[in-house]
Design a protein around this motif. Structure first.
Motif, PDB file in Angstrom:
ATOM      1  N   THR B 167      44.006  34.578  45.745  1.00  0.00           N
ATOM      2  CA  THR B 167      43.608  35.959  46.042  1.00  0.00           C
ATOM      3  C   THR B 167      44.842  36.847  46.139  1.00  0.00           C
ATOM      4  N   CYS B 168      45.832  36.382  46.881  1.00  0.00           N
ATOM      5  CA  CYS B 168      47.070  37.131  47.073  1.00  0.00           C
ATOM      6  C   CYS B 168      47.782  37.367  45.738  1.00  0.00           C
ATOM      7  N   LYS B 171      46.244  39.896  43.126  1.00  0.00           N
ATOM      8  CA  LYS B 171      46.538  41.310  43.435  1.00  0.00           C
ATOM      9  C   LYS B 171      47.911  41.706  42.910  1.00  0.00           C
ATOM     10  N   LYS B 172      48.847  40.776  42.988  1.00  0.00           N
ATOM     11  CA  LYS B 172      50.211  41.081  42.564  1.00  0.00           C
ATOM     12  C   LYS B 172      50.346  41.078  41.044  1.00  0.00           C
TER      13      LYS B 172
END
Lengths: 415, 415
Positions: B167-168, B171-172
């Motif tokens: 998930t993290c 986003k990046k």
């Protein structure tokens, strides 16, 4: 002696292949008393490889092993990078070129022009011949460090390492320290169960014990080191003897034994032929036996009887046996062994039937249960096995145990 | 987005365990469009880990993933080293401490004092909860880089990566560089011959071509990179399309295709069964098909007919065919296919016969010559192949080509 390893290949970074060299070289170097301090994996990029090699040269390791990138294609740049970083020219080695050309000629082909680059080495390199493929390796000295460059494919790297590289390293290790080792290959037991059997014998370095797990196989590597060869050998003999007693009933091979080759040689020597009936192994035993060139002299054929119908119709296993005892039973295995001997017109009949999983197990007949039978002369021997692990481990374990059973029989050890 | 991976653990350097994280993370990050540029494996030494982390921080990667060393024992020092190198204090996280205590309580135990250290994190870390074990992970920002620290055990790392980390990262990555690739798997051709076919198309990085050789298989990996996903996909499509045209007749699979699985699914979907007769492959085709759990639903059985006697007696190949055309011939392959279909009681009969070598070849029938036949309904198709390389390569190449022939037939592509 301190080592670091550099693995080259974008396919390793992308995860397209599993890096098994890290484990193999880690175990082999440990056994030789060489400590691995760092592993680096880098892609097939000139800039990244140069940087990694420069950093490695700046560290304190005595030995740098580089694998991969020795092929004939444009992304194979290891020797070019090594030569550039060390400031050495690449020199054509006529002897290697001749061997590469011969490699193709022996296979009825002309060497493509692109393979010429595999005969270029940094000046001063000691060349390590490749008897399996076209990519030779090399050993180079630089600023008190030794660089060893090996081909990427395991079937080329392993023989090169265990041959020329092991000889070269054993001379360099600790003032000519001698290292000897013995490998016991086990099946039908888990790695932690093996460690439990030996738990009071590990813990020290010399003699030492290391473990390596593969599907259907646990390798126990026993090593001894010292200054005097005869003493080291005695140390190893004594210690390995004690280890062997603990593990005996699970050992199917030692050191470099290739079971299918040993079985083949014994069959040839005795003028016997064999046929194989397989259920859970699905053809793996026949495939292993026929991996040996010339195996048609003793291997008559195999039947993969995955259905009861085939067990009955082709192998002649009676429906009474199949219905009363089930497809996975001592009785079925024995009938399959007798049946395949007749169907293949062979002297010996080998048969396996079992539950490889993941499904199909019951409380009475759990996953991993396998019967292996050998029909030889008037006698049919049958053994019950319980293999731990996943489907692949049960299948590979069965192949190892079955081939070992034939070998033991031919050596007169289990009749 | 560029990443590098740092694996900690002396057991990895010694080869006591196989580093499967390198492959897992390599594949997962590639899929997310994150390029892995370097992997490093370092032992549980404060000094060596510090140096490795400092060097990683000095390189250009946007993302550094560190695995292992998060346990409660004294050799678990990853967070201490990270805090020291980044110049951050370690702060006790009460929430994590509570969870670790609860983890033990849930198992009827009191948390040992040594586990308290697992609740200390470098200041500013975003904590990644561990739902399987006691070691939380963490995400840290530092000088425009993201550091992600994960536990070593695969059963803890994998759910943490696929949950919070994925998930993290997604986003990046959005807005970062995208990488896409296609893998073509070829057989019946040598690595250098493949490169010759593509020699005017390699040489540049983007789109790029890389090669990987395995016995009986050459993988050609085509990649494209760029800022905009749709453009990268178009770049890849166009380039891969051109590559495919050059290689078409040798391609047996693409990307993650597992041929035996695809064939099995097609057989199941069509309610068809298969039987296999093998000569030169000696059981490998049956072994591949039965590698799939549940294959007994469509795989009826196999015959490894290594002798003419078995070809005649079990498969019903007439002695006239064997004597007139030889065991390695189109006629024999076709008769074997028809014969095994009957012997196995299957809908389809697949058969191979050929010369795997090293001996047995003649000018008219050289080593590497293989006939593959498929009996399906009233029609029997047969193909002639020439496989380069050693015995193992001829055998594995034949398996790949044979399974692909069945798949193509089931897809309606070669009837």
């Amino acid at each position: 002696m301190q080592a670091e390893l550099i693995f080259t290949g974008t396919e390793l970074l992308l995860g397209h292949i599993l890096n098994t060299h890290a484990q193999y070289l880690g175990v082999m170097l440990s056994i030789m008393g060489i400590e691995v301090g760092l592993n680096t994996t880098v892609g097939d990029s000139r800039e990244a490889m140069s940087r990694v090699l420069q950093q490695a040269l700046g560290r304190s390791s005595d030995l740098i092993i580089i694998t991969g990138g020795l092929g004939p294609t444009t992304d194979d740049i290891t020797f070019e990078v090594v030569a550039e970083v060390l400031g050495l020219p690449l020199i054509l080695d006529q002897e290697s070129l001749k061997k590469i050309k011969r490699f193709f000629l022996d296979r009825g082909a002309i060497m493509p022009e692109s393979n010429v680059k595999q005969a270029y080495f940094p000046r001063g390199a000691k060349i390590l011949p490749n008897n399996v493929g076209t990519a030779p390796g090399a050993v180079l000295g630089f600023n008190n460090k030794t660089l060893i460059i090996l081909p990427g494919p395991p079937n080329e790297l392993i023989p090169m390492f265990e041959g020329a590289v092991a000889t070269c390293l054993s001379k360099k290790v600790a003032g000519g320290e001698v290292i000897r080792y013995r490998i016991f290959k086990l099946t039908g037991i888990s790695e932690s169960a093996v460690q439990d059997l030996l738990k009071d014998m590990g813990g020290q370095d010399n003699p030492g014990i290391a473990y390596l797990a593969k599907p259907g196989e646990i390798q126990v590597r026993v090593s001894a080191r010292g200054a005097v060869s005869a003493q080291v050998e005695k140390l190893l003999e004594d210690f390995a003897g004690k280890v062997r007693i603990r593990l005996e009933k699970h050992i199917f091979a030692c050191d470099d034994d290739i079971l299918e080759d040993l079985v083949g040689k014994l069959l040839l020597a005795k003028g016997l032929t064999i046929g194989v009936a397989e259920s859970c192994t699905g053809g793996l035993i026949a495939a292993r036996l026929t991996d040996i060139p010339g195996s048609s002299a003793y291997f008559k054929g195999g039947i993969v009887s995955y259905s009861n119908e085939m067990k009955n119709r082709i192998l002649g296993v009676s429906m009474e046996i199949l219905n009363s005892y089930g497809a996975v039973s001592k009785e079925t295995a024995e009938a399959m062994a007798v049946g395949v001997r007749a169907a293949a017109g062979a002297d010996l009949g080998l048969a396996v039937t079992g539950i490889a999983g993941p499904a199909g197990g019951t409380a009475a007949k759990p996953r991993g249960l396998v019967y292996i039978a050998l029909a030889a002369g008037p006698i049919t021997i049958c053994r019950e096995h319980h293999f731990p692990g996943i489907r692949m481990a049960v299948r590979q374990g069965t192949v190892n145990a079955a081939l070992n059973m034939v070998r033991q029989y031919l050596l007169g050890k289990n009749s």
